[in-house]
Design a protein around this motif. Sequence first.
Motif, PDB file in Angstrom:
ATOM      1  N   GLY A  92      -6.661  -0.303 -11.308  1.00 29.51           N
ATOM      2  CA  GLY A  92      -5.452   0.076 -12.029  1.00 29.51           C
ATOM      3  C   GLY A  92      -4.911   1.460 -11.725  1.00 29.51           C
ATOM      4  N   PHE A  93      -5.438   2.115 -10.703  1.00 34.01           N
ATOM      5  CA  PHE A  93      -4.931   3.440 -10.356  1.00 34.01           C
ATOM      6  C   PHE A  93      -3.728   3.339  -9.429  1.00 34.01           C
ATOM      7  CE2 PHE A  93      -9.146   4.482 -11.788  1.00 34.01           C
ATOM      8  CZ  PHE A  93      -9.036   5.751 -12.329  1.00 34.01           C
ATOM      9  N   ASN A  94      -2.871   4.322  -9.538  1.00 32.35           N
ATOM     10  CA  ASN A  94      -1.778   4.474  -8.592  1.00 32.35           C
ATOM     11  C   ASN A  94      -2.372   5.287  -7.436  1.00 32.35           C
ATOM     12  OD1 ASN A  94       0.786   4.412  -7.528  1.00 32.35           O
ATOM     13  ND2 ASN A  94       1.475   6.220  -8.671  1.00 32.35           N
ATOM     14  N   VAL A  95      -2.617   4.608  -6.319  1.00 33.04           N
ATOM     15  CA  VAL A  95      -3.395   5.232  -5.257  1.00 33.04           C
ATOM     16  C   VAL A  95      -2.518   5.736  -4.112  1.00 33.04           C
ATOM     17  CG1 VAL A  95      -5.127   4.787  -3.468  1.00 33.04           C
ATOM     18  CG2 VAL A  95      -5.467   3.882  -5.776  1.00 33.04           C
ATOM     19  N   LEU A  96      -2.744   6.987  -3.732  1.00 33.04           N
ATOM     20  CA  LEU A  96      -2.125   7.516  -2.518  1.00 33.04           C
ATOM     21  C   LEU A  96      -3.216   7.567  -1.448  1.00 33.04           C
ATOM     22  CD1 LEU A  96       0.124   8.868  -0.894  1.00 33.04           C
ATOM     23  CD2 LEU A  96      -0.548  11.057  -1.894  1.00 33.04           C
ATOM     24  N   HIS A  97      -2.989   6.831  -0.370  1.00 28.39           N
ATOM     25  CA  HIS A  97      -3.982   6.773   0.698  1.00 28.39           C
ATOM     26  C   HIS A  97      -3.248   6.896   2.028  1.00 28.39           C
ATOM     27  CE1 HIS A  97      -7.416   4.449   2.851  1.00 28.39           C
ATOM     28  NE2 HIS A  97      -7.717   5.717   2.751  1.00 28.39           N
ATOM     29  N   PHE A 117      -4.602   8.370  -8.148  1.00 29.56           N
ATOM     30  CA  PHE A 117      -5.812   8.665  -7.378  1.00 29.56           C
ATOM     31  C   PHE A 117      -5.410   8.948  -5.942  1.00 29.56           C
ATOM     32  CE2 PHE A 117      -9.745   8.102  -5.107  1.00 29.56           C
ATOM     33  CZ  PHE A 117     -10.692   8.600  -5.986  1.00 29.56           C
ATOM     34  N   TYR A 118      -5.683  10.182  -5.500  1.00 31.12           N
ATOM     35  CA  TYR A 118      -5.347  10.593  -4.134  1.00 31.12           C
ATOM     36  C   TYR A 118      -6.639  10.509  -3.328  1.00 31.12           C
ATOM     37  CZ  TYR A 118      -3.127  13.590  -0.489  1.00 31.12           C
ATOM     38  OH  TYR A 118      -2.601  14.108   0.674  1.00 31.12           O
ATOM     39  N   CYS A 119      -6.687   9.503  -2.470  1.00 31.54           N
ATOM     40  CA  CYS A 119      -7.886   9.272  -1.651  1.00 31.54           C
ATOM     41  C   CYS A 119      -7.566   9.685  -0.224  1.00 31.54           C
ATOM     42  CB  CYS A 119      -8.245   7.794  -1.704  1.00 31.54           C
ATOM     43  SG  CYS A 119      -9.696   7.364  -0.731  1.00 31.54           S
ATOM     44  N   LEU A 120      -8.315  10.633   0.284  1.00 29.44           N
ATOM     45  CA  LEU A 120      -7.962  11.174   1.600  1.00 29.44           C
ATOM     46  C   LEU A 120      -9.166  11.282   2.524  1.00 29.44           C
ATOM     47  CD1 LEU A 120      -5.628  12.481   3.274  1.00 29.44           C
ATOM     48  CD2 LEU A 120      -6.391  14.679   2.392  1.00 29.44           C
ATOM     49  N   GLU A 121      -8.944  10.860   3.767  1.00 29.93           N
ATOM     50  CA  GLU A 121      -9.938  11.079   4.808  1.00 29.93           C
ATOM     51  C   GLU A 121      -9.354  12.074   5.794  1.00 29.93           C
ATOM     52  OE1 GLU A 121      -9.463   7.273   3.196  1.00 29.93           O
ATOM     53  OE2 GLU A 121      -9.149   7.066   5.341  1.00 29.93           O
ATOM     54  N   PHE A 161       0.817  -1.225   0.000  1.00 28.79           N
ATOM     55  CA  PHE A 161       0.000   0.000   0.000  1.00 28.79           C
ATOM     56  C   PHE A 161       0.843   1.263   0.000  1.00 28.79           C
ATOM     57  CE2 PHE A 161      -2.871  -3.088   2.304  1.00 28.79           C
ATOM     58  CZ  PHE A 161      -3.524  -3.461   1.134  1.00 28.79           C
ATOM     59  N   GLU A 162       2.142   1.092  -0.066  1.00 26.94           N
ATOM     60  CA  GLU A 162       3.010   2.253  -0.219  1.00 26.94           C
ATOM     61  C   GLU A 162       2.860   2.736  -1.658  1.00 26.94           C
ATOM     62  OE1 GLU A 162       4.146   3.593   2.212  1.00 26.94           O
ATOM     63  OE2 GLU A 162       3.912   1.972   3.673  1.00 26.94           O
ATOM     64  N   ALA A 163       3.042   4.009  -1.868  1.00 30.23           N
ATOM     65  CA  ALA A 163       2.814   4.533  -3.209  1.00 30.23           C
ATOM     66  C   ALA A 163       4.015   5.333  -3.680  1.00 30.23           C
ATOM     67  CB  ALA A 163       1.577   5.418  -3.210  1.00 30.23           C
ATOM     68  N   ALA A 164       4.332   5.191  -4.945  1.00 32.16           N
ATOM     69  CA  ALA A 164       5.398   6.006  -5.528  1.00 32.16           C
ATOM     70  C   ALA A 164       4.863   6.661  -6.789  1.00 32.16           C
ATOM     71  CB  ALA A 164       6.603   5.129  -5.860  1.00 32.16           C
ATOM     72  N   GLU A 165       5.364   7.841  -7.086  1.00 35.72           N
ATOM     73  CA  GLU A 165       4.921   8.555  -8.279  1.00 35.72           C
ATOM     74  C   GLU A 165       5.254   7.703  -9.499  1.00 35.72           C
ATOM     75  OE1 GLU A 165       7.132   9.849  -6.053  1.00 35.72           O
ATOM     76  OE2 GLU A 165       5.566  10.793  -4.876  1.00 35.72           O
ATOM     77  N   ASP A 166       4.296   7.595 -10.379  1.00 37.24           N
ATOM     78  CA  ASP A 166       4.498   6.823 -11.600  1.00 37.24           C
ATOM     79  C   ASP A 166       3.698   7.491 -12.709  1.00 37.24           C
ATOM     80  OD1 ASP A 166       4.566   5.089 -13.686  1.00 37.24           O
ATOM     81  OD2 ASP A 166       3.868   3.338 -12.568  1.00 37.24           O
ATOM     82  N   PRO A 167       4.362   8.306 -13.506  1.00 34.81           N
ATOM     83  CA  PRO A 167       3.646   9.106 -14.516  1.00 34.81           C
ATOM     84  C   PRO A 167       2.910   8.225 -15.531  1.00 34.81           C
ATOM     85  CG  PRO A 167       5.966   9.767 -14.345  1.00 34.81           C
ATOM     86  CD  PRO A 167       5.818   8.514 -13.556  1.00 34.81           C
ATOM     87  N   ALA A 168       3.291   6.952 -15.602  1.00 26.57           N
ATOM     88  CA  ALA A 168       2.650   6.083 -16.588  1.00 26.57           C
ATOM     89  C   ALA A 168       1.263   5.640 -16.150  1.00 26.57           C
ATOM     90  CB  ALA A 168       3.539   4.865 -16.841  1.00 26.57           C
ATOM     91  N   LYS A 169       0.991   5.746 -14.852  1.00 26.45           N
ATOM     92  CA  LYS A 169      -0.289   5.263 -14.351  1.00 26.45           C
ATOM     93  C   LYS A 169      -1.187   6.421 -13.940  1.00 26.45           C
ATOM     94  CE  LYS A 169      -0.430   1.230 -11.596  1.00 26.45           C
ATOM     95  NZ  LYS A 169      -0.012   0.655 -10.302  1.00 26.45           N
ATOM     96  N   PRO A 170      -2.479   6.270 -14.108  1.00 28.29           N
ATOM     97  CA  PRO A 170      -3.361   7.320 -13.600  1.00 28.29           C
ATOM     98  C   PRO A 170      -3.318   7.310 -12.078  1.00 28.29           C
ATOM     99  CG  PRO A 170      -4.651   5.429 -14.331  1.00 28.29           C
ATOM    100  CD  PRO A 170      -3.225   5.145 -14.696  1.00 28.29           C
ATOM    101  N   ILE A 176     -12.893   2.848  -1.262  1.00 28.46           N
ATOM    102  CA  ILE A 176     -12.557   3.587  -2.474  1.00 28.46           C
ATOM    103  C   ILE A 176     -11.097   3.341  -2.855  1.00 28.46           C
ATOM    104  CG2 ILE A 176     -12.485   5.874  -3.563  1.00 28.46           C
ATOM    105  CD1 ILE A 176     -15.324   4.991  -2.757  1.00 28.46           C
ATOM    106  N   ALA A 177     -10.206   3.427  -1.871  1.00 29.76           N
ATOM    107  CA  ALA A 177      -8.775   3.260  -2.154  1.00 29.76           C
ATOM    108  C   ALA A 177      -8.497   1.864  -2.708  1.00 29.76           C
ATOM    109  CB  ALA A 177      -7.960   3.506  -0.889  1.00 29.76           C
ATOM    110  N   ARG A 178      -9.044   0.846  -2.059  1.00 29.30           N
ATOM    111  CA  ARG A 178      -8.794  -0.529  -2.514  1.00 29.30           C
ATOM    112  C   ARG A 178      -9.429  -0.771  -3.880  1.00 29.30           C
ATOM    113  NH1 ARG A 178      -7.099  -4.486   1.222  1.00 29.30           N
ATOM    114  NH2 ARG A 178      -6.695  -3.667   3.310  1.00 29.30           N
ATOM    115  N   PHE A 179     -10.615  -0.218  -4.059  1.00 30.37           N
ATOM    116  CA  PHE A 179     -11.292  -0.370  -5.342  1.00 30.37           C
ATOM    117  C   PHE A 179     -10.465   0.268  -6.469  1.00 30.37           C
ATOM    118  CE2 PHE A 179     -14.140   1.713  -8.463  1.00 30.37           C
ATOM    119  CZ  PHE A 179     -14.734   0.592  -9.029  1.00 30.37           C
TER     120      PHE A 179
END
Length: 826
Positions: free
Chosen positions: A70-75, A35-39, A24-33, A62-65
């Motif tokens: 296929g989204f690069n998710v920041l949660h 999604f910044y999901c924040l509570e 669930f760690e996230a790294a910037e990846d310009p190739a992937k869309p 939402i984050a897991r979905f």
Amino acid sequence: MKEAYNFEEIEKKWQKIWAESRIFEAAEDPAKPKFYCLEMYPYPSGRIHMGHVRNYSIGDVIARFKRMRGFNVLHPIGWDALGLPAENAAIKHGTHPQKWTLDNIDYMRSQLKRLGISYSWSREVNTCLPDYYRWNQWIFLKMFEQGLAYRRLSWVNWCPQCRTVLANEQVVAGRCWRCDSEVSQKKMEQWFLKITAYADELLSGHEQLSQWPGHVLEMQKNWIGKSEGALVNFKVPAIKKDIEVFTTRIDTIYGATFVVLSVEHPLTAELIAGHPEKEKLLDWIKKTIAESRAKREIKEEEKVGYDTGLKAINPFTGQPVPVFLANYVLMDYGTGAVMGVPAHDQRDYEFATKYSLPITPVIKPASPEIQPLPGQAFEEYGILINSGEFNGLSSEEAMEKMAGLAETKGFGRKSVTYRLRDWGISRQRYWGTPIPVIYCEKCGLQPVPYDQLPVEIPFKAEFTGEEGSPLEKIPEFVNTTCPQCGGPARRETDTMDTFVDSSWYFFRYCSPGETRLPFKPEKAAYWLPVDLYIGGVEHAILHLIYSRFFTKYLRDLGLTRIDEPFPHYLAQGMVTKDGSAMSKSRGNVVDPDEMVKTYGADALRIFILFASPPEKEFAWSEEGLEGCYRFILRIWNLAEENLDLFQEKGVIAAGQFDEASFQRLSKKLHQTIKKVTDDIEQRFHLNTAISALMELTNSLKKGRDLLRQSREGRELLAEALTDLILLLGPFAPHLAEELWQKTGRTTLVAQTSWPSYNPELAKEEMITIVVQINGKLRDKFEVEAETEEEILKEKALSLPRIQELLGGREPKKIVCVKNKLVSLVV
RNA sequence: GCCGGAGUGGCGGAAUAGGCAGACGCGCUGGACUCAAAAUCCAGUCCGAUUCACUUCGGGUGUGGGUUCGAUUCCCUCCUCCGGCACCA
């Protein structure tokens, strides 16, 4: 032998695997869309409550979905860790605020992990660490350089319980937003942030917030309170000064028969200097000012005023009018002085009636149907009368012309006023970000140089609960040297409102370790804006308006290019029990820990999402939770009983089934995937998504025996179970992973693609057509989808039941709607 | 007072674009299993009539009206509840 559902073991097992695999760690990846999901991050008050469980469960689905899509998710998650409760705990129990806070964070972190929320834990932000709050100080200094942070003596809201100043936003109906004490007024030196510089943009920015709930925008709009009007000067010859009034109704100025000033108005002293009853007046002024905001805000309070005995000249009529001081004029708004037009303003009318002031009508209704009510001011727009050269003009025309005249003659101009005030951020408390300012006797006010940041909160302090900030009593903190001349100087002891911390924390998550700037602009540029922000509506004005302000300021500093931090805000509803919000004082609090212990995190997550849509209120019921636990158990047993299917070799069927009941099940499967996908993606209606999963489970259970009898059926059942497990992934992640593994997979559900559906298969082939006679349901028939209207009509008319009911009558009108109904009118 | 939002079974809620009201869950009722209970499973469950029965009929989404072949859904009136603002000139 069937294995029993041991949620405790399963949940701990997968939490460990997720943590170790760092998926669930996230790294910037310009190739992937992205999604910044924040509570909204929590205040570490001690324990997670059900509101948090709801908030974070919604976000996690939402984050897991999105990850599975296929989204690069920041949660990310963090801690709003500065604030009064820590200090109050220190006063009460003698625990140091830092220890209290850090201990709470440790415990609450373990609670969130126990819920299986898929956070990027490496990005955890903690606002009470100098690492973080030094950037509050940095931003403050930048604002200070530009005059957007300033110090001024002013009347402020004082909470006697919290023993600190409150911003206007933090006073709710005259009471402290945190402790509910009655707020009083105090005159103090205060630090302000100039949010009003962005007033207009905060309002116009709403156009970019179409994905916000309307009522939140409305609340912000009211709070900003833009009103367009004019400023007009009334000369007071006796003291050779002008009184400037703000009015939205300059068209009524010929009817201005007096002028009223707020008791706090800077000119009051001069105005009453020669008054025969000066002492009495001063007394009354003092009393009125000291009255709490709460009292002054009660509408019923009678208007009280005193005539100063002085006259001001109405610049339009040239006539002298009396100058009053009164309790109903607010210093906070406009210029703190108004012109009294009793004929056309209800408040002025009441005042004029009470003090026998002349009432001159200057507006008549534009049409005869509208009649002014007797004994009341006529507040509508209309046609000017008794207004000299402006007679006969409409209010709208007159406002334009009169403002123009005032401007050319130099006694007024068009103007816009906001209700929004600058944000008072000084707090006279210990557990907050020290305001980085030094006072030198020689050089005056000096900002702390950037290279001396952070100004740390001194660890050693006394928490007595006595008047004044603990910081004032720490000589090592207060005594310092002037950065300008090196001489002895004194530090500012006020700390910042903790809403400063939360105004930019969502930027910090993008590069939490950054040491040169508050955040790395490139990283923020990748992740921001937040694609979905979820949290309680209690922050509709406070946090959400401050954050918008900070974002715009950071943009102007060049650190980001976004205008709005949260283009999409999901306002989550309250969690209630027995009809009211869960609260300690009501004694209706349900502890999430206990529920997790009894039913497991997955059951709790499912239930809190199932019982109502996210934006609505959620009524707690333990029976409901039990129902969700049973649902999980049913899935578990269904899977356990059919694990052998996954041992069979063979291709998983692609959706072609001969048997009718198999076709129905296959269709149900595809429809379920479609519904769950759409419900999450488009509507956030997680409750109906879960009910669809329940329906599918019920269908599989019912069809199981038949399905198992043929190879074809077994393939279908295996396919359905596979998809069901994946669909459960966002909702009951531990259960999903465990079943996924049991069916022989070595991958993780969290890293598997969301199941797709065949739109053709999801469509109904046979449709029930309803036949109505005079709008009443009379019969139904089955027909292939997309059957033409003509055929529907014939078919409907040929139905024996319909013929019988028609009894030979010819329908007057026949309405046919494809795939829906036939409606006959006789 | 002003501005929003909402009113659907016993309860939480569903009906996504005006087209079968009440999905799903809880609760309740009956049954199976059991010596018994719990758990589980099966059936039923908007209201009122009607039928031995499969049925059939009427009413029904806060109130009253309107638009429409057809309204929980759109428009107007009123009522209730919730939220916000509340002397903002």
